[in-house]
Every structure is written in C-alpha cells, then in structure tokens.
Scaffold this motif. Structure first.
Motif, mmCIF file in Angstrom:
data_model
loop_
_atom_site.group_PDB
_atom_site.id
_atom_site.type_symbol
_atom_site.label_atom_id
_atom_site.label_comp_id
_atom_site.label_asym_id
_atom_site.label_seq_id
_atom_site.Cartn_x
_atom_site.Cartn_y
_atom_site.Cartn_z
ATOM 1 N N GLY A 39 43.442 34.003 55.579
ATOM 2 C CA GLY A 39 43.809 35.338 55.104
ATOM 3 C C GLY A 39 43.871 35.390 53.588
ATOM 4 O O GLY A 39 43.394 36.349 52.962
ATOM 5 N N LYS A 40 44.463 34.358 52.986
ATOM 6 C CA LYS A 40 44.533 34.297 51.522
ATOM 7 C C LYS A 40 43.134 34.213 50.916
ATOM 8 O O LYS A 40 42.857 34.833 49.888
ATOM 9 N N LEU A 41 42.252 33.448 51.574
ATOM 10 C CA LEU A 41 40.889 33.294 51.079
ATOM 11 C C LEU A 41 40.156 34.634 51.105
ATOM 12 O O LEU A 41 39.516 35.024 50.121
ATOM 13 N N LEU A 42 40.252 35.338 52.210
ATOM 14 C CA LEU A 42 39.572 36.628 52.315
ATOM 15 C C LEU A 42 40.102 37.618 51.280
ATOM 16 O O LEU A 42 39.336 38.361 50.660
ATOM 17 N N LYS A 43 41.402 37.624 51.080
ATOM 18 C CA LYS A 43 42.012 38.528 50.093
ATOM 19 C C LYS A 43 41.509 38.194 48.684
ATOM 20 O O LYS A 43 41.121 39.087 47.927
ATOM 21 N N ALA A 44 41.496 36.916 48.343
ATOM 22 C CA ALA A 44 41.047 36.499 47.014
ATOM 23 C C ALA A 44 39.564 36.822 46.817
ATOM 24 O O ALA A 44 39.160 37.257 45.732
ATOM 25 N N GLN A 45 38.757 36.625 47.859
ATOM 26 C CA GLN A 45 37.334 36.934 47.753
ATOM 27 C C GLN A 45 37.112 38.433 47.560
ATOM 28 O O GLN A 45 36.277 38.846 46.753
ATOM 29 N N ARG A 46 37.860 39.256 48.291
ATOM 30 C CA ARG A 46 37.746 40.708 48.131
ATOM 31 C C ARG A 46 38.144 41.116 46.717
ATOM 32 O O ARG A 46 37.493 41.953 46.079
ATOM 33 N N GLN A 47 39.231 40.539 46.208
ATOM 34 C CA GLN A 47 39.690 40.898 44.872
ATOM 35 C C GLN A 47 38.703 40.446 43.806
ATOM 36 O O GLN A 47 38.472 41.159 42.830
ATOM 37 N N LEU A 48 38.102 39.276 43.991
ATOM 38 C CA LEU A 48 37.098 38.810 43.043
ATOM 39 C C LEU A 48 35.904 39.758 43.046
ATOM 40 O O LEU A 48 35.396 40.137 41.986
ATOM 41 N N GLY A 49 35.476 40.156 44.226
ATOM 42 C CA GLY A 49 34.359 41.099 44.315
ATOM 43 C C GLY A 49 34.685 42.416 43.637
ATOM 44 O O GLY A 49 33.863 42.976 42.905
ATOM 45 N N ALA A 50 35.887 42.928 43.870
ATOM 46 C CA ALA A 50 36.292 44.185 43.243
ATOM 47 C C ALA A 50 36.363 44.038 41.721
ATOM 48 O O ALA A 50 35.969 44.948 40.984
ATOM 49 N N LEU A 51 36.854 42.901 41.262
ATOM 50 C CA LEU A 51 36.941 42.654 39.821
ATOM 51 C C LEU A 51 35.553 42.618 39.200
ATOM 52 O O LEU A 51 35.294 43.282 38.185
ATOM 53 N N VAL A 52 34.647 41.848 39.803
ATOM 54 C CA VAL A 52 33.293 41.732 39.261
ATOM 55 C C VAL A 52 32.622 43.104 39.250
ATOM 56 O O VAL A 52 31.971 43.485 38.277
ATOM 57 N N TYR A 53 32.810 43.854 40.321
ATOM 58 C CA TYR A 53 32.227 45.193 40.389
ATOM 59 C C TYR A 53 32.781 46.095 39.284
ATOM 60 O O TYR A 53 32.030 46.768 38.582
ATOM 61 N N SER A 54 34.108 46.107 39.127
ATOM 62 C CA SER A 54 34.703 46.988 38.115
ATOM 63 C C SER A 54 34.296 46.561 36.707
ATOM 64 O O SER A 54 34.070 47.410 35.844
ATOM 65 N N LEU A 55 34.185 45.266 36.484
ATOM 66 C CA LEU A 55 33.743 44.801 35.169
ATOM 67 C C LEU A 55 32.295 45.205 34.914
ATOM 68 O O LEU A 55 31.954 45.678 33.827
ATOM 69 N N ALA A 56 31.433 45.028 35.921
ATOM 70 C CA ALA A 56 30.025 45.385 35.760
ATOM 71 C C ALA A 56 29.867 46.889 35.582
ATOM 72 O O ALA A 56 29.071 47.344 34.750
ATOM 73 N N LYS A 57 30.609 47.655 36.336
ATOM 74 C CA LYS A 57 30.525 49.115 36.249
ATOM 75 C C LYS A 57 30.939 49.597 34.858
ATOM 76 O O LYS A 57 30.339 50.511 34.311
ATOM 77 N N LYS A 59 30.676 47.850 32.228
ATOM 78 C CA LYS A 59 29.905 47.060 31.250
ATOM 79 C C LYS A 59 30.828 46.201 30.387
ATOM 80 O O LYS A 59 30.686 46.117 29.177
ATOM 81 N N GLU A 60 31.807 45.587 31.073
ATOM 82 C CA GLU A 60 32.763 44.709 30.399
ATOM 83 C C GLU A 60 32.579 43.283 30.893
ATOM 84 O O GLU A 60 31.939 43.046 31.904
ATOM 85 N N GLU A 61 33.181 42.361 30.180
ATOM 86 C CA GLU A 61 33.191 40.966 30.602
ATOM 87 C C GLU A 61 34.614 40.435 30.485
ATOM 88 O O GLU A 61 35.338 40.792 29.570
ATOM 89 N N LEU A 131 46.322 39.604 42.493
ATOM 90 C CA LEU A 131 46.828 38.277 42.175
ATOM 91 C C LEU A 131 46.864 38.027 40.667
ATOM 92 O O LEU A 131 47.635 37.216 40.191
ATOM 93 N N PHE A 132 45.974 38.749 39.931
ATOM 94 C CA PHE A 132 45.896 38.635 38.482
ATOM 95 C C PHE A 132 45.751 40.027 37.909
ATOM 96 O O PHE A 132 45.248 40.937 38.570
ATOM 97 N N CYS A 133 46.147 40.202 36.675
ATOM 98 C CA CYS A 133 45.970 41.465 35.968
ATOM 99 C C CYS A 133 44.499 41.600 35.571
ATOM 100 O O CYS A 133 43.919 40.667 34.999
ATOM 101 N N ASN A 134 43.901 42.767 35.843
ATOM 102 C CA ASN A 134 42.496 42.986 35.479
ATOM 103 C C ASN A 134 42.298 43.156 33.970
ATOM 104 O O ASN A 134 41.190 43.033 33.478
ATOM 105 N N LYS A 135 43.362 43.442 33.244
ATOM 106 C CA LYS A 135 43.232 43.679 31.802
ATOM 107 C C LYS A 135 43.414 42.375 31.004
ATOM 108 O O LYS A 135 42.565 42.009 30.206
ATOM 109 N N CYS A 136 44.542 41.680 31.248
ATOM 110 C CA CYS A 136 44.833 40.504 30.418
ATOM 111 C C CYS A 136 44.669 39.177 31.154
ATOM 112 O O CYS A 136 44.678 38.124 30.538
ATOM 113 N N GLY A 137 44.561 39.236 32.492
ATOM 114 C CA GLY A 137 44.344 38.016 33.266
ATOM 115 C C GLY A 137 45.617 37.281 33.646
ATOM 116 O O GLY A 137 45.538 36.211 34.233
#
Length: 140
Positions: A39-57, A59-61, A131-137
């Motif tokens: 369950g923790k793995l699936l949650k972390a994977q979903r959050q990573l995907g959402a983070l990468v998507y929001s960063l790409a959308k 145009k941030e890194e 699990l982490f802040c999207n702004k400061c990490g």
C-alpha cells in the motif's frame, strides 16, 4: 499404557500445537506487513507520478524532490523483498503484493479541493496524503 506416558504424549502434542500456532501467527504478521508495504509503495508511486506530471506541466524541475521519492520507493521495495524472503514461495503467493490494489470506482470529475494542510517548512499548501512538499521538498 500408564497415565504418565499418556500425559507425556499429550504434553508433547500440546507443545507441537503451540509451536505451530505461533508459527502461523508470525507468518500472518509478516503477510500483513507485506500488504501494508505494498500500500505504501502504490501511494508513493502515485505521488511520484503526480509530482512528475505537475512539474512537467508547469515546465519546472525539482530533481532533488523526485530523487527523494525514488529513494523512498526503493527503500519500500527492499523491505518487500526482505519480507518475502522470510516466507516460503507458497506463503508469499498467498499475499499477492505484486498485484495492484483495486481502487474505488472513479467518481465523476469534480473540481480539485484545496489542500487542507500546509508545509511546516515553507507554508505551501500540500495534500493530506503527501509525503513531501512539492515546493521545497521537505519531508512531511
């Protein structure tokens, strides 16, 4: 047979039963831990995907934050492997932790609700399950 011999045999079987019950309880606990880690793995994977998507959308890194998620996912996967190694293949198969957890049927599209909590480090709004802040990490 005399009574003492019957008593000794009974005590022997009782001890074997107790050991078997304790072994089953320990295996059940390990299987429950596997389910929790999955369950923790699936949650972390979903959050990573959402983070990468929001960063790409946007145009941030933010590679340090992405790296934190990847490191966390790797740690969870290592724990799953460790727990799996403590079970026999048949017991591990009973807990299908590789299969995706069925998620609830998607509700009709609704506007995103505002985050209910903020990052203690920078004050940015974060989702309740982040699990982490999207702004400061910062780890939440």
């Amino acid at each position: 047979m005399d009574f003492n011999k019957i008593k000794a045999i009974g005590l022997e079987y009782a001890e074997k039963g107790k050991n078997a019950a304790m072994d089953l309880a320990e295996k059940g606990k390990t299987q429950a831990l596997l389910v929790n880690e999955q369950g923790k793995l699936l949650k972390a994977q979903r959050q990573l995907g959402a983070l990468v998507y929001s960063l790409a959308k946007g145009k941030e890194e933010n590679q340090p934050l992405v790296d934190k998620y990847i490191e966390m996912i790797d740690t969870i996967e290592q724990e799953i492997t460790r727990l799996k190694a403590t079970l026999t293949p048949a017991e591990a198969a009973e807990v299908d932790y590789e299969a995706p957890v069925e998620e609830e049927e998607a509700a009709p599209e609704q506007p995103a609700q505002p985050a209910r909590k903020t990052c203690p480090q920078c004050g940015a709004p974060v989702s309740d399950d982040a699990l982490f802040c999207n702004k400061c990490g910062a780890q939440l």
